[in-house]
Design an enzyme around this catalytic site. Sequence first.
Site, PDB file in Angstrom:
ATOM      1  N   GLN A 131      -5.036  -1.597   9.641  1.00 36.37           N
ATOM      2  CA  GLN A 131      -4.800  -2.902   9.017  1.00 36.37           C
ATOM      3  C   GLN A 131      -5.382  -4.017   9.897  1.00 36.37           C
ATOM      4  OE1 GLN A 131      -3.331  -3.410   5.893  1.00 36.37           O
ATOM      5  NE2 GLN A 131      -3.913  -5.537   6.188  1.00 36.37           N
TER       6      GLN A 131
ATOM      7  N   LYS B 158       0.840  -1.206   0.000  1.00 37.82           N
ATOM      8  CA  LYS B 158       0.000   0.000   0.000  1.00 37.82           C
ATOM      9  C   LYS B 158       0.874   1.256   0.000  1.00 37.82           C
ATOM     10  CE  LYS B 158      -3.722  -2.566   2.137  1.00 37.82           C
ATOM     11  NZ  LYS B 158      -4.414  -3.017   3.352  1.00 37.82           N
TER      12      LYS B 158
ATOM     13  N   ASP C  20     -11.483   2.365   3.965  1.00 39.15           N
ATOM     14  CA  ASP C  20     -11.844   0.952   3.852  1.00 39.15           C
ATOM     15  C   ASP C  20     -13.361   0.789   3.737  1.00 39.15           C
ATOM     16  OD1 ASP C  20      -9.880  -0.927   3.584  1.00 39.15           O
ATOM     17  OD2 ASP C  20      -9.488  -1.160   5.731  1.00 39.15           O
TER      18      ASP C  20
END
Length: 284
Positions: free
Chosen positions: A97, A53, A122
Site C-alpha cells: 500500500q 480491499k 498493482d
Amino acid sequence: MSAQIIDGKSIAANLRADMAKEVEKLKTSGITPGLAVILVGDDPASQVYVGSKIKACKEVGIESFEHKMPASSSEQEIRHVIKNLNENPDVHGILLQLPLPDHLSEVQEDLVQTIAPEKDVDGLTTTNAGKLFLGHNDGLVPCTPQGSLKLIHSVETNLSGKHAVIIGRSNLFGKPMAQLLLQENCTVTTAHSRTQSLPELCAQADILVAAVGRPKMVQDDWVKPDAIVIDVGINRMENGKLCGDVDFDTAKEVASALTPVPGGVGPMTIACLMENTLKAAQAD
Ligand SMILES: NC(=O)c1ccc[n+]([C@@H]2O[C@H](COP(=O)([O-])OP(=O)(O)OC[C@H]3O[C@@H](n4cnc5c(N)ncnc54)[C@H](OP(=O)(O)O)[C@@H]3O)[C@@H](O)[C@H]2O)c1
C-alpha cells in the site's frame, strides 16, 4: 441535456459477482486465490483503502493476508516480508500500500521492484509496465487505468480514432492509461503541470480523463460537448466530503457521460485488483 452518470459502484458489483463464480471454479481445482496486503504505518486513508480491499476479497472468495507493519519499519524489514510473500505458494498477489511513510519515500520504488512480477497485482514492476508498453497481454495492468477503461467501455465500445486527453502522467495512472487508450486506437494526448493552454486542449477531447488531485479543476468549458469524462481524482474538501478533479455539477450539463466521485473509478480500482489476483492465481 444532462450527462449519463456512469455508475462505477454497480458496474464493480457486477464484476465482483462474476468473479466470485470464477473463484469458486478455481477452488474446485484446488487453488484458492490469495492476496497479501502490506500496510506500513497508520495513515488513515491507507487504512480505509486496505479495509475496502480486504472486504472485497471476502465477497469474491479470495483469501487475504494482511501484514500491518509499524511506521518505523526499515527498508530491510519490508524487503524481508516481500521476499517471504514472493516465496509463499498460497499468495498469488502482493500489494504494497502506497505511499510509504516519509522516511521510506526514497526507497519506495526499489521496494515495489522487489515484488515478483507474476504477483505484482498493482502492475508497477518494470516487467509488467514493459509488457503493457509493448502490447503483450500476459502482464498485470495497473488497477485504476484498467477500471477506468471498463467505465469508458460501459458507454462506448468502439474508441477507434477518438481523441483522448489524460491529465496526469504518473506511473500509477497517467502513463498506463495512455497505453491502454493507445491500444484502443485512440489518439492520445497526455497533459501535465507544464502543459500549455490546458483548458483549450481538454475542450478538444472526445474522452477526457482527469487524474491530478486538484478539486474541481476541470470546469464545464474544458469539456467538449458530448465528451466522455472520467474523474479519477479523490480530494477531501473542508466539509469532510470527497470530490473529484472535475466540477461535476457543471460538467454534467456538457458531457455525454461522466463518472461521479465517490462511486465512479474508486470501486472499479478494487474490482480490478480482485481481477488481477484471480488472473495471477489462474496463471499459477
Ligand atoms: N480512484 C482511485 O482509485 C484512484 C487511484 C489512484 C489515484 N487516484 C487519485 O487520482 C489523482 C492522481 O493520482 P496520481 O497518483 O496519478 O497523482 P500524482 O502522482 O500526484 O500525479 C498527478 C499528475 O497531475 C499533474 N498535475 C498537477 N498539477 C497539475 C496542473 N495544475 N495541471 C495539469 N496537470 C497537473 C502532475 O504533473 P507533473 O507530472 O508535471 O507533476 C502529475 O502528472 C489523485 O487525486 C489520487 O488520489 C484515485
